[in-house]
Motif scaffolding. Structure first.
Motif, PDB file in Angstrom:
ATOM      1  N   LYS A 120      -6.137   6.616  -3.346  1.00 30.50           N
ATOM      2  CA  LYS A 120      -6.163   6.705  -4.806  1.00 30.50           C
ATOM      3  C   LYS A 120      -5.068   5.793  -5.362  1.00 30.50           C
ATOM      4  CE  LYS A 120      -5.537  10.299  -8.264  1.00 30.50           C
ATOM      5  NZ  LYS A 120      -6.258   9.649  -9.363  1.00 30.50           N
ATOM      6  N   TRP A 121      -5.393   5.099  -6.472  1.00 27.82           N
ATOM      7  CA  TRP A 121      -4.427   4.172  -7.032  1.00 27.82           C
ATOM      8  C   TRP A 121      -3.223   4.901  -7.611  1.00 27.82           C
ATOM      9  CZ3 TRP A 121      -2.442   2.718 -11.930  1.00 27.82           C
ATOM     10  CH2 TRP A 121      -1.716   1.510 -11.917  1.00 27.82           C
ATOM     11  N   LEU A 122      -2.047   4.304  -7.443  1.00 30.58           N
ATOM     12  CA  LEU A 122      -0.809   4.851  -8.006  1.00 30.58           C
ATOM     13  C   LEU A 122      -0.120   3.740  -8.779  1.00 30.58           C
ATOM     14  CD1 LEU A 122       0.491   6.677  -4.799  1.00 30.58           C
ATOM     15  CD2 LEU A 122      -0.338   7.767  -6.909  1.00 30.58           C
TER      16      LEU A 122
ATOM     17  N   LEU B 281      -1.535  -0.386  -0.893  1.00 34.19           N
ATOM     18  CA  LEU B 281      -2.374   0.810  -0.727  1.00 34.19           C
ATOM     19  C   LEU B 281      -3.641   0.380  -0.007  1.00 34.19           C
ATOM     20  CD1 LEU B 281      -2.644   2.588  -4.203  1.00 34.19           C
ATOM     21  CD2 LEU B 281      -1.461   3.429  -2.156  1.00 34.19           C
ATOM     22  N   ASP B 282      -4.200   1.264   0.824  1.00 35.81           N
ATOM     23  CA  ASP B 282      -5.504   0.956   1.403  1.00 35.81           C
ATOM     24  C   ASP B 282      -6.570   1.241   0.338  1.00 35.81           C
ATOM     25  OD1 ASP B 282      -6.945   0.325   4.047  1.00 35.81           O
ATOM     26  OD2 ASP B 282      -8.053   2.022   3.212  1.00 35.81           O
ATOM     27  N   PRO B 283      -7.666   0.443   0.313  1.00 31.14           N
ATOM     28  CA  PRO B 283      -8.710   0.675  -0.701  1.00 31.14           C
ATOM     29  C   PRO B 283      -9.261   2.104  -0.690  1.00 31.14           C
ATOM     30  CG  PRO B 283      -9.134  -1.373   0.466  1.00 31.14           C
ATOM     31  CD  PRO B 283      -7.940  -0.749   1.118  1.00 31.14           C
ATOM     32  N   SER B 284      -9.111   2.793   0.424  1.00 29.27           N
ATOM     33  CA  SER B 284      -9.623   4.173   0.468  1.00 29.27           C
ATOM     34  C   SER B 284      -8.672   5.155  -0.225  1.00 29.27           C
ATOM     35  CB  SER B 284      -9.820   4.594   1.929  1.00 29.27           C
ATOM     36  OG  SER B 284      -8.583   4.524   2.618  1.00 29.27           O
TER      37      SER B 284
ATOM     38  N   ALA C 189     -16.622  -3.221 -11.364  1.00 27.07           N
ATOM     39  CA  ALA C 189     -15.175  -3.040 -11.232  1.00 27.07           C
ATOM     40  C   ALA C 189     -14.783  -1.653 -11.735  1.00 27.07           C
ATOM     41  CB  ALA C 189     -14.447  -4.109 -12.027  1.00 27.07           C
ATOM     42  N   PRO C 190     -14.051  -0.873 -10.927  1.00 27.51           N
ATOM     43  CA  PRO C 190     -13.656   0.472 -11.349  1.00 27.51           C
ATOM     44  C   PRO C 190     -12.485   0.479 -12.330  1.00 27.51           C
ATOM     45  CG  PRO C 190     -12.902   0.044  -9.111  1.00 27.51           C
ATOM     46  CD  PRO C 190     -13.657  -1.174  -9.546  1.00 27.51           C
TER      47      PRO C 190
END
Lengths: 418, 418
Positions: free
Chosen positions: B197-199, B192-195, A43-44
């Motif tokens: 970056k998380w926000l 968000l798409d898994p590709s 898990a990231p």
């Protein structure tokens, strides 16, 4: 070369010398369905990403409530009200509280959440009448999935929910083993392709299509080599080509007593070593296994039922091990036989059957005629009854044990309950 | 529009208005794995093609043996000896016999086969010492499969053995239904798409990948439409496009109380009729079903576990019916709970679990946390425990009933028995 091994000895010999193929591929997540992970996936980040509240309530400091009692309530000032879907912007300082909703992050400074119904609410304050335990009603970050935790391990076959879970962790590509390549060689002068017109004395080649489809069901890549006549040179040439391109080689036909020399000589001709010939099993007795340079050749009977049964019990575990899967051996199940089998079994025998449920009982039903050349009884077969050598005929109501070779769910039937 | 229907009412409403899609395709046999037959397949010839012998023996005329007795043996002349794999070339005339092997065609003139050990063999003759019954030891042509017999009926999903059986009958292509096209629309500003970056405040879209993969597992063709924000116009546009290209439409998100108006208004905007909203089920309560021009729109919760559970219990039966499959409803199974579930269930609840076997007993094990947002417990889940409304907490050892939504074989483990 050993003669007349048991099924278990055969499985042990074969599995003992194989390990997962080492070729990897990195696949875009949507393309990974049915493939096998070649590395552990970690898990990231934490899920949840932050400490959060499992309920609607007030985030406070346990320290502030230490002396609280029903006759000595502590009054705290509500400094922020966070609506559903929003996050707190302030810090809970001594003497204060923040109103939060289920799922909201715990504001800084707070170490406990008290539910609405456990406090007395006024305009801008709440009254707490009992001491609160630090940490209560807080779901810590990483409670579902901790950062760095292995969420799917090497050898796991990817199904829809696992793909969904990896997506939820922002994982958009995965390392998998490449598909195991299985070469299929059908030997026999009598073989016709189904697209050809029937001729007297000929039979249609069903083993090719049956085993190719079975390989695909298991996530392997069948490599089909033209069927070859019962001639040593032709079989040897085909074997040589198969060993060059495939990870595993299956031959059908030419393995019984009369025809055996052709395949045996061909195996010798390509420099492979025969490990054993004949399994104490009916159908499937004339099975041989050979190896060359770490690759395994399974020489199966040309009879379709015998070929399929030995493929499922012996070649499938090998294929699964090469594929990198963790569970490779067919599991067993027991149940009550619902139809009789009249023949005696001087040798160990596998009977084609399906598992069913009735009033909570496990029932086992033969799927039809059991002759080696009958394919019909394979169609609905998801288990193989394991009849020990020396068993008399089997009666209705008898308890039997079976290997599970198909999807058990296939023989259950749903009903609208209303 | 109905409110708060039961799962069974929902299934009945949905299945009542669907029938198999009518588009057919003719596929080359090896490409047909997992597809559903759109027509009955009939056997083009008898199997066996001719009357044949089930054993090694002599083909004779019963008439010739009518007067035979141990003190009055009948002597018959052996006019031909047919080796294994060959066929008789002569006719059995009165007073004669032909020696044949297992599987050989019965020669003309003969109507019974007597086994070697039941006669006395001499140089060119045999002695029969008892009358033989006409037809004994003869497998009639068509005994396994009769010409014209339906060997696989409309609605059957093709597996490896069925493909093998069809090949054995010289069938090289099959009529199947085209794949059902399932449009998937994920709504939500937070996706968000898994590709990507998380926000902060965003979550990764797992429903897309989970439901796409589930569709593929079922042999359907997912048609993915970009995720859309929680805006009526955007959702309506996407719905309009989905209805044009797909046979079935799934939306996720925007179905709960607060967000419901967006999807509801969008459904109205495209001219679809909402049939019901809310199923008496947890997770999955905020589910709506609408229809337009005979096509069904499933509006599922955005919570992954709720989406998957309602997809499996409600959309999968619809998808299977459209696919032309015969068994469309999830079957049920009962078993003994091996871990406790502490919460009460004022509403009917589905719990993620897996089925196992131990010493012949059916065990049911919760696969982990049951919150709507937890995906981990879906990965090994192959059954959903059906907890009736009003059930107190569940204790270890309690009998429970469950819907089977995955492959039961997946949670069994094989062992080398030697």
């Amino acid at each position: 070369m050993r003669l007349n091994v048991s099924l278990e000895e055969a499985q042990e010999i074969v599995l003992g010398m194989l390990r997962p193929i080492e070729r990897e591929a990195i696949l875009h997540l949507p393309d990974s369905l049915g493939r096998v992970l070649s590395r552990d996936i970690k898990a990231p980040f934490n899920v949840p990403a932050f400490d959060k509240s499992p309920l609607d309530g007030y985030a406070v400091r346990a320290e502030d409530t230490k002396m609280a009692a029903s006759d000595n309530p502590v009054i705290l000032h509500v400094i922020e009200e966070v609506p559903a879907g929003s996050v707190p912007t302030k810090r809970v300082e001594p003497g204060s509280a923040i109103r939060i909703m289920t799922g909201a992050p715990i504001p800084e400074g707070a170490d406990v959440v008290v539910r609405f119904e456990d406090v007395e609410e006024a305009a801008d304050t709440i009254k707490v009448s009992q001491p609160l335990a630090s940490g209560a009603n807080i779901i810590p970050a990483g409670d579902d999935v901790a950062e760095g935790e292995v969420v799917a391990s090497t050898g796991t076959r990817l199904n829809a929910p696992l793909i969904g879970m990896l997506a939820s962790l922002g994982i958009s590509s995965v390392p998998v083993y490449q598909r195991v390549r299985v070469a299929i060689i059908n030997t026999g002068n009598e073989l016709l392709d189904p697209s050809e017109k029937w001729l007297p004395g000929k039979i249609y080649n069903s083993n090719r299509y049956l085993l190719e489809a079975r390989c695909k069901e298991l996530g392997a890549e069948p490599v089909y080599l033209d069927s070859v006549p019962d001639e040593e040179t032709a079989v040897a040439e085909s074997l040589q080509g198969a060993l060059e391109v495939a990870d595993l080689v299956i031959t059908t036909g030419g393995a019984s007593v009369g025809q055996y020399d052709v395949v045996k000589n061909a195996i010798n001709a390509v420099g492979a070593e025969i490990l054993f010939w004949k399994i104490a099993l009916k159908p499937g007795m004339p099975t041989a296994v050979a190896r060359k340079d770490g690759k395994v050749i399974f020489s199966l009977s040309g009879n379709p039922a015998a070929a399929m049964i030995t493929f499922d019990l012996l070649a499938v575990p090998a294929l699964k091990k090469l594929s990198g899967m963790k569970e490779v051996l067919p599991p067993t199940i027991t149940g009550i036989l619902v139809n009789a089998f009249q023949k005696r079994s001087p040798q160990r025998r596998m009977l084609r059957a399906k598992w069913k449920k009735q009033n909570g009982s496990d029932l086992i039903e033969l799927t039809g005629k059991q002759s080696n050349d009958v394919l019909k009884s394979l169609v609905e077969c998801n288990i193989l009854i394991d009849v020990p050598a020396g068993t008399p005929s089997l009666a209705v109501g008898q308890h039997v044990s079976a290997y599970v070779v198909g999807n058990l769910t296939d023989s259950l039937v749903g009903e609208l309950k209303c």
